[in-house]
Design an enzyme around this catalytic site. Sequence first.
Site, mmCIF file in Angstrom:
data_model
loop_
_atom_site.group_PDB
_atom_site.id
_atom_site.type_symbol
_atom_site.label_atom_id
_atom_site.label_comp_id
_atom_site.label_asym_id
_atom_site.label_seq_id
_atom_site.Cartn_x
_atom_site.Cartn_y
_atom_site.Cartn_z
ATOM 1 N N ARG A 88 0.831 -1.208 0.000
ATOM 2 C CA ARG A 88 0.000 0.000 0.000
ATOM 3 C C ARG A 88 0.871 1.266 0.000
ATOM 4 O O ARG A 88 0.561 2.248 -0.639
ATOM 5 C CB ARG A 88 -0.884 -0.027 1.253
ATOM 6 C CG ARG A 88 -2.013 0.969 1.263
ATOM 7 C CD ARG A 88 -2.792 0.972 2.590
ATOM 8 N NE ARG A 88 -2.734 -0.234 3.357
ATOM 9 C CZ ARG A 88 -3.662 -1.208 3.344
ATOM 10 N NH1 ARG A 88 -4.720 -1.089 2.581
ATOM 11 N NH2 ARG A 88 -3.511 -2.287 4.110
ATOM 12 N N TYR A 89 1.948 1.226 0.760
ATOM 13 C CA TYR A 89 2.856 2.375 0.884
ATOM 14 C C TYR A 89 4.155 2.028 0.150
ATOM 15 O O TYR A 89 4.559 0.860 0.118
ATOM 16 C CB TYR A 89 3.168 2.647 2.356
ATOM 17 C CG TYR A 89 1.952 2.771 3.245
ATOM 18 C CD1 TYR A 89 1.248 3.977 3.335
ATOM 19 C CD2 TYR A 89 1.514 1.699 4.011
ATOM 20 C CE1 TYR A 89 0.140 4.097 4.162
ATOM 21 C CE2 TYR A 89 0.409 1.814 4.836
ATOM 22 C CZ TYR A 89 -0.270 3.008 4.915
ATOM 23 O OH TYR A 89 -1.371 3.119 5.724
ATOM 24 N N CYS A 101 -5.351 -17.416 14.121
ATOM 25 C CA CYS A 101 -4.981 -16.649 15.320
ATOM 26 C C CYS A 101 -5.230 -17.525 16.542
ATOM 27 O O CYS A 101 -6.022 -18.467 16.495
ATOM 28 C CB CYS A 101 -5.856 -15.402 15.454
ATOM 29 S SG CYS A 101 -5.736 -14.302 14.045
ATOM 30 N N CYS A 108 -12.387 -7.744 14.713
ATOM 31 C CA CYS A 108 -11.246 -7.881 13.785
ATOM 32 C C CYS A 108 -11.566 -7.289 12.408
ATOM 33 O O CYS A 108 -12.579 -7.602 11.798
ATOM 34 C CB CYS A 108 -10.886 -9.351 13.624
ATOM 35 S SG CYS A 108 -9.548 -9.603 12.435
ATOM 36 N N LYS A 315 -3.475 4.845 6.261
ATOM 37 C CA LYS A 315 -3.749 5.412 7.591
ATOM 38 C C LYS A 315 -3.554 6.910 7.578
ATOM 39 O O LYS A 315 -2.599 7.397 6.975
ATOM 40 C CB LYS A 315 -2.738 4.864 8.594
ATOM 41 C CG LYS A 315 -3.061 3.529 9.144
ATOM 42 C CD LYS A 315 -2.023 3.126 10.181
ATOM 43 C CE LYS A 315 -2.189 1.666 10.492
ATOM 44 N NZ LYS A 315 -2.047 0.817 9.303
HETATM 45 S S1 SF4 Z 1 -7.394 -8.583 15.445
HETATM 46 FE FE1 SF4 Z 1 -7.899 -10.182 13.939
HETATM 47 S S2 SF4 Z 1 -5.927 -10.814 13.102
HETATM 48 FE FE2 SF4 Z 1 -5.503 -9.738 15.039
HETATM 49 S S3 SF4 Z 1 -5.468 -11.359 16.623
HETATM 50 FE FE3 SF4 Z 1 -7.550 -10.519 16.582
HETATM 51 S S4 SF4 Z 1 -8.640 -11.895 15.178
HETATM 52 FE FE4 SF4 Z 1 -6.448 -12.222 14.790
#
Ligand code: SF4
Length: 348
Positions: A88-89, A101, A108, A315
């Site tokens: 992106r940058y 995760c 999220c 951002k």
């Molecule tokens: S914000 Fe999203 S990517 Fe980050 S730990 Fe939580 S679920 Fe996982």
Amino acid sequence: MTTLRTAAQLCEHGYVPSERRQAIEKVTARYAVALPESLADLIDRSDPDVPIARQFVPDAAELDHRAEELVDPIGDDVHSPVEGIVHRYPDRVLLKLTHVCAVYCRFCFRREMVGPGKPAGLSQAALAAAFDYIRSHPQIWEVILTGGDPLILSPRRLRAVMESLAGIDHVKVIRIHTRMPVAEPARVTANMVRAIKLKRKPTYVAVHVNHPRELTAQAREACARIADAGIPLLSQTVLLAGVNDTAGVMDELMRALVECRIKPYYLHHGDLAPGTGHLRTDIAAGQELMRRLRGRASGLCQPTYVLDIPGGHGKSPIGPSYVTRCGSNGTQAVVEDFNGGQHRYPVR
Ligand code: SF4
């Protein structure tokens, strides 16, 4: 207790009342759930509307999708030249190694991409193509490992990625975005820390923490293992209604981070991820919070309040401004001090 992943398990362990089970099953059918023991232990089961539960226990409000919400709220896809890369940058890329995760946050911004049933992590061939892309773009100074959570990978796999990146001359900095130190601190082993530390290039670790209670003794020890290895730590926090949207909580969180040798980096305004409207605040409230934080806490405790512009525009800082122009020809500025007092200052 192991990690809880279903409505039935959440009911059985008392995190969801049984009368809400059916509604929660609809949420778990749509979005990934994982509540590891270390975070579940922080939840008061008699009061589900508390900061930790609001972040990790699914809520029927997640099925309320608003018109302005987007499947890809920060526009990763439009900047993805090859699988796993977001460019992106000009000087940096994201390298998304995995979609898994240790915990699934209810807000999220990549909730449509992470979790079981979503696209798998990068295959060896896709990873090789991602490295080729980085190698062939000399302007890439920094590579940010993200996901999913890169620290879900084994130290051996992570080490192989780190060494490949270290071997690309123009890549000078590697940053890892992770929630692991708070989600499953025991996984941040000495072996893992060795895997992410390079001899000749700096690794930065940006830890995602939203509430001071997440910084348990075990989480602090995990962060200390990283800091003791000489790896600088930064924080990322998402501004969330009912979690950390008061000056008192934010002050406590930022001080706790600094005490853990983690420099507050970004305070993210909540992204327009589907079904997260009940957790977003408004921008004016976020700016007021930042103003109050500036008035009460050390400069070390000040993150930059940012918003990711939908569509992939990146951002932008959206914190309060402390300077306005005044005078008939704009030659004077009014600068506000940390107590709210106003002072004139010549523009030049
Ligand atoms: S914000 Fe999203 S990517 Fe980050 S730990 Fe939580 S679920 Fe996982």
